[in-house]
Design a protein around this motif. Structure first.
Motif, short mmCIF file in Angstrom:
data_model
loop_
_atom_site.label_atom_id
_atom_site.label_comp_id
_atom_site.label_asym_id
_atom_site.label_seq_id
_atom_site.Cartn_x
_atom_site.Cartn_y
_atom_site.Cartn_z
N ASN A 43 22.04 -19.99 25.18
CA ASN A 43 22.08 -18.40 25.34
C ASN A 43 23.63 -18.16 25.48
O ASN A 43 24.31 -18.54 26.38
CB ASN A 43 21.18 -18.01 26.36
N TYR A 78 16.38 -24.39 20.95
CA TYR A 78 16.53 -23.13 21.13
C TYR A 78 18.08 -22.52 21.02
O TYR A 78 18.77 -22.76 21.94
CB TYR A 78 15.75 -22.54 22.28
N ASN A 80 19.54 -18.93 21.22
CA ASN A 80 19.10 -17.68 21.71
C ASN A 80 20.22 -16.70 21.92
O ASN A 80 21.37 -17.04 22.34
CB ASN A 80 18.41 -17.87 23.00
N GLY A 122 15.70 -17.65 19.44
CA GLY A 122 15.31 -16.51 20.44
C GLY A 122 16.07 -15.41 20.53
O GLY A 122 17.18 -15.17 20.21
#
Length: 546
Positions: A43, A78, A80, A122
């Motif tokens: 992230n 993921y 994100n 994501g």
């Protein structure tokens, strides 16, 4: 993320200084079949926040690095994006739209690019009228159905749902509305509740989301990391497969801690079965910090399929001992020195709960050294560092000759020291087995090796085993729909065989590799990027040689 701003948290109390742990039994986990181990990925927030460096080119380069640096093979999947991706107002249909300056090709194109790498994508929004950033990006409150449909249409696989500007609406009501909206799309989307622990989500969120924040935001300092660890640690009883305590993203590589402190950060998050979401700009991470992020032995502790969060078994003079049971009967034990000088930290096999044995094997998951003990577990631990051991009882030996039945992809527990096999992970489905067998040194295990796309089967083999071989193939369903899948084999987290893309035109391939010294063998089948999901892709009668 958590911004403390005047008016940002309308109707909410100030974040509590300490976590209150209730003794009520946890709710049933959300039954979407996702996040059966803690999510791993990236992230951007911790490194970019809303700066101009957060854009399409950056996220594409992160996806590229997942592949080239081995992060994908280590289990990270993921990619994100966080706040500031959208325009500051909805379109005429009430839909969210991406900022064309940051994402000129749109979010769907970005998600497609991430998917083309065999990864998942994501996105972020908030369970309020606006997100947390002061520019006022629209939030999801009262737009849950529209936003869920939009995210699904873009190919989103993971939603982080924040808590800002919530207008005092009950937290459970807000998060349940988005849970139901996501489910109604029919697309599998991991649901991350970013509620900061304001309303003790660990007591209610198991049936609402796949993970829930237990604290306010982390920052890139040793003291903040430790304070969050201390708040999340007592919540172990609430974690389970598909439902995880989330002490926030990793700071490893951002520069505010020493490499040793980052190793502690990573070790403690793994022991707590926490999501492992990299918060550093991977284009700038040092070789030493990459080694931390890629430590497959520590990752295996976090990703262990038993799904138990480690617990504190002793604390004295800022010296922590944590214990975590693992699916194959091993235990992980962490010796964390929260002092400014080296300390000897000790415990025992009895104290960590592994049970009696005449001897134990200790594998140091950072130094990779191995030693035996009759029960004492002790190490001199440098300041702010963590020694983490994988503790095994003796040495596993191959099962007795004969045929052992396998039911629902789970090894017969009567076969001492072998198994269990992880259940099929294809969105909650299981295969009947298709009559396949597994042979280990001439011993045949019947049933249980037919799989779905997006499945994993894990079993434990004993260090005496030296090699693996199997034929793999796609079935008529994949061939008739022109679908494609990829088969891979991992030994203790290291990929040893890869089929490449298989379609109806290349329906079978032989895979083999060395597994000398490995404890765990993982067979993985995934969709190759075209969205097809086969019901009967097959591992054809694998053979293990010991």
């Amino acid at each position: 993320m958590l911004y403390v701003r005047t008016g940002a948290l309308a109707g909410l109390s100030t974040v509590a200084a300490s976590v209150v742990v209730l003794s009520a039994p946890p709710a049933v986990a959300l039954s979407n079949g996702l996040a059966l181990t803690p999510p791993m990925g990236f992230n951007n927030w911790n490194t970019t926040q809303c700066s101009n460096t957060f854009n399409e080119d950056m996220i594409r380069s992160i996806a590229d690095l997942f592949v080239s640096k081995g992060l994908k093979d280590a289990g990270y999947q993921y990619v994100n994006i966080d706040d500031c991706w959208a325009k500051t107002s909805r379109n005429s249909k009430g839909e969210l739209e991406p900022d064309p300056a940051r994402f000129p090709n749109g979010i769907k194109a970005l998600a497609d690019y991430v998917h083309s790498k065999g990864l998942k994508f994501g996105i972020y929004t908030s369970a309020g009228t606006h997100t947390c950033n002061k520019l006022g990006f629209p939030g999801g409150l009262d737009h849950e159905t529209t936003d869920a449909k939009t995210f699904a249409s873009w190919g989103v696989d993971y939603l982080k749902y924040d808590n800002c500007n919530n207008q005092g609406v009950d937290a459970q009501t807000r998060y349940k509305k988005m849970r139901d909206a996501l489910a109604a799309t029919g697309r599998p989307i991991v649901f991350s509740i970013c509620e900061w622990g304001q309303n003790q989500p660990w007591t209610w969120a198991q049936s609402v989301g796949n993970l829930w924040r237990t604290t306010g935001d982390i920052s890139d300092s040793y003291s903040k990391m430790v304070s969050i660890f201390q708040k999340n640690l007592p919540l172990a009883q609430y974690a389970k497969p598909g439902a995880w305590n989330d002490p926030d993203m990793l700071e490893v590589g951002n520069g505010g801690m020493t490499p040793a402190e980052y190793r502690s950060h990573f070790s403690l998050w793994a022991m707590m079965a926490a999501p492992l979401l990299i918060g550093a700009d991977l284009r700038k991470v040092s070789t030493e910090n990459y080694a931390t992020l890629l430590n497959k032995d520590v990752i295996a502790i976090d990703q262990d399929t038993l799904g138990v969060q480690g617990k504190q078994i002793s604390l004295s003079s800022n010296k922590y001992v944590l214990s975590k049971p693992l699916a194959n009967g091993d235990y992980a034990v962490a010796l964390f020195n929260n002092n400014s000088s080296a300390q000897t930290i000790s415990t025992s096999a009895s104290a960590i709960g592994i049970g009696s044995s005449s001897s134990y094997t200790l594998k140091d998951l950072w130094s990779k050294s191995t030693r035996t003990t009759t029960g004492t577990i002790s190490a001199s631990v440098p300041a702010h560092e963590t020694v983490i051991y994988r503790v095994s009882k003796g040495v596993r030996t191959p099962p007795s000759a004969g045929t052992h039945q396998v039911s629902d992809l789970s090894w017969d527990t009567a076969v001492s020291g072998w198994g269990p096999v992880e259940k099929d992970r294809s969105n909650g489905g299981k295969s009947a087995g298709d009559g396949k067998t597994l042979t280990i040194n001439g011993t045949t295990f019947a049933k249980g090796l037919g799989v779905h796309a997006a499945s994993e089967i894990t079993f434990y083999i004993g260090k005496a085993c030296s090699s693996f071989t199997a034929s793999v193939g796609v079935d008529d369903e994949v061939a008739s729909t022109k679908g494609s899948v990829v088969f891979q084999v991992f030994a203790d987290g290291t990929k040893i065989a890869d089929s490449g893309t298989l379609t109806g035109a290349s329906a079978a391939k032989s895979l083999s590799g060395s597994i000398a010294g490995a404890d765990q063998l993982r067979l993985v089948v995934t969709d190759a990027g075209d969205g097809m999901d086969s019901d009967h892709s097959d591992w054809g009668n694998p053979t293990i040689t010991c």
